[in-house]
Design a protein around this motif. Structure first.
Motif, PDB file in Angstrom:
ATOM      1  N   ASP A  89     -12.410  -3.257  12.970  1.00 27.10           N
ATOM      2  CA  ASP A  89     -11.612  -2.503  12.019  1.00 27.10           C
ATOM      3  C   ASP A  89     -10.363  -3.303  11.649  1.00 27.10           C
ATOM      4  O   ASP A  89      -9.818  -4.044  12.455  1.00 27.10           O
ATOM      5  N   CYS A  90      -9.923  -3.131  10.404  1.00 25.59           N
ATOM      6  CA  CYS A  90      -8.711  -3.816   9.979  1.00 25.59           C
ATOM      7  C   CYS A  90      -7.918  -2.889   9.080  1.00 25.59           C
ATOM      8  O   CYS A  90      -8.411  -1.844   8.650  1.00 25.59           O
ATOM      9  N   ALA A  91      -6.699  -3.282   8.792  1.00 23.60           N
ATOM     10  CA  ALA A  91      -5.807  -2.443   8.004  1.00 23.60           C
ATOM     11  C   ALA A  91      -5.993  -2.654   6.509  1.00 23.60           C
ATOM     12  O   ALA A  91      -5.367  -1.957   5.711  1.00 23.60           O
ATOM     13  N   LYS A  92      -6.855  -3.589   6.108  1.00 21.83           N
ATOM     14  CA  LYS A  92      -6.991  -3.927   4.689  1.00 21.83           C
ATOM     15  C   LYS A  92      -8.471  -3.932   4.270  1.00 21.83           C
ATOM     16  O   LYS A  92      -9.010  -4.974   3.903  1.00 21.83           O
ATOM     17  N   PRO A  93      -9.125  -2.762   4.288  1.00 21.01           N
ATOM     18  CA  PRO A  93     -10.529  -2.734   3.869  1.00 21.01           C
ATOM     19  C   PRO A  93     -10.671  -2.788   2.354  1.00 21.01           C
ATOM     20  O   PRO A  93      -9.829  -2.281   1.608  1.00 21.01           O
ATOM     21  N   CYS A 103     -11.016  -6.962   5.054  1.00 23.17           N
ATOM     22  CA  CYS A 103     -12.349  -6.822   5.622  1.00 23.17           C
ATOM     23  C   CYS A 103     -13.202  -6.024   4.643  1.00 23.17           C
ATOM     24  O   CYS A 103     -12.675  -5.335   3.762  1.00 23.17           O
ATOM     25  N   ARG A 115      -6.124  -4.915  -3.836  1.00 22.51           N
ATOM     26  CA  ARG A 115      -5.302  -4.268  -2.822  1.00 22.51           C
ATOM     27  C   ARG A 115      -6.188  -3.542  -1.810  1.00 22.51           C
ATOM     28  O   ARG A 115      -7.328  -3.199  -2.116  1.00 22.51           O
ATOM     29  N   PRO A 116      -5.664  -3.270  -0.607  1.00 15.94           N
ATOM     30  CA  PRO A 116      -6.448  -2.531   0.391  1.00 15.94           C
ATOM     31  C   PRO A 116      -6.936  -1.201  -0.167  1.00 15.94           C
ATOM     32  O   PRO A 116      -6.207  -0.495  -0.859  1.00 15.94           O
ATOM     33  N   GLY A 117      -8.191  -0.881   0.117  1.00 14.20           N
ATOM     34  CA  GLY A 117      -8.796   0.356  -0.345  1.00 14.20           C
ATOM     35  C   GLY A 117      -9.509   0.244  -1.672  1.00 14.20           C
ATOM     36  O   GLY A 117     -10.195   1.189  -2.093  1.00 14.20           O
ATOM     37  N   ARG A 121     -16.221  -3.221   3.774  1.00 16.84           N
ATOM     38  CA  ARG A 121     -16.889  -2.019   4.246  1.00 16.84           C
ATOM     39  C   ARG A 121     -17.799  -1.481   3.144  1.00 16.84           C
ATOM     40  O   ARG A 121     -17.579  -1.746   1.956  1.00 16.84           O
TER      41      ARG A 121
END
Length: 275
Positions: free
Chosen positions: A37-41, A257, A221-223, A259
């Motif tokens: 798991d990472c903070a920037k999927p 990362c 950006r993340p998400g 997902r």
């Protein structure tokens, strides 16, 4: 005494070998290891296209240990009988074995053209593939749902894996009425983030691969949900392979990362409630 120790070590080695064998049996052939798991999927999605670059893109995904969500329609292909035809069925089955996810892109790549006047549950549509390519129709909710479901059923038939209860309208073209109609038969729509439009549909004479790569790496950006295709007919300078792997490695270098949409916070509850 030495003989006793040797016997104990041999028995222990056999137990380890047996355990490893059980793990090998349980693990799907070719399955991708799940990244920590990472903070920037980010959520890479790939829509069907002419499929010429599909084998290469699958190699990149396997090499980079990246799982994606495929949105599939039965589009015209450079080789074979359509992207969901028998020719490409082994390719889809192999992707399922690797752990990728699947969802509908409508079967005949049907564009929403507008809501029918005076009727909130009827829609003007135009397939861009299949026997009715280029013809205009007015469909009701039942007809549109059948079209979305046809792709999902074909994917499950090919792969043996149930697709996610999601769909993507071709071109991302929808209306609130269309989205409500699809939800009534169990399908939530998936669009993409502004920076997630990776630009493989744009004319290469106007936007180079180098520019598309730079824009994506600077803007994502993340998400974000990202979108590209398994081959675009109109682009003269193909986006894959030039951008595909450098984009993945560049995002990884920035701490991102990958997902599938099964893990997306906007969809995971919907997916869990529509098994």
């Amino acid at each position: 005494m030495a003989s006793g120790r040797w016997t104990t070590r041999l028995a222990s080695a056999k137990r380890v070998a047996a355990a490893l064998a059980l793990v090998a049996i349980a693990a799907p052939v070719g399955s991708q290891p799940r990244a920590p798991d990472c903070a920037k999927p980010v959520y890479l999605t790939l829509d069907t296209g002419h499929m010429e670059v599909a084998p290469l893109m699958a190699e990149v995904l396997a090499r980079q240990h990246v799982l994606v969500t495929f949105f599939a329609a039965n589009e015209k292909t450079k080789t074979g009988d359509g992207s969901l035809g028998e020719h490409w069925a082994p390719w889809w089955k192999a992707r399922a074995a690797e752990g990728h996810e699947f969802a509908s892109h409508t079967f005949d790549h049907v564009y929403w053209r507008g809501d029918a006047a005076g009727s909130p549950q009827r829609f003007r549509v135009r397939p861009s593939a299949g026997p009715d390519e280029g013809r205009d129709f007015t469909w009701d909710t039942t007809q549109y749902c059948a079209e979305v479901g046809k792709s999902a059923k074909r994917l499950e038939q090919i792969t043996g894996k149930k697709p996610l209860p999601l769909f993507r309208a071709p071109g991302g073209k929808t209306s609130p009425q269309l989205l409500a109609a699809a939800k009534s038969c169990g399908y939530a729509h998936v669009a993409w983030a502004p920076a997630g439009f990776l630009g493989d549909e744009l004319p290469s004479e106007r936007v180079s691969n180098a520019t598309l790569l730079k824009n994506a790496l600077n803007g994502i950006r993340p998400g974000d949900i990202l979108v590209a295709h398994l081959g675009i007919w109109s682009r003269k300078e193909p986006w894959a392979p030039a951008v595909f792997e450098p984009l993945i490695t560049g995002l990884k270098d920035r701490g991102f990362c990958f997902r599938t949409l099964r893990d997306h916070p906007a969809y995971r509850d919907w997916i869990a409630s529509h098994p």
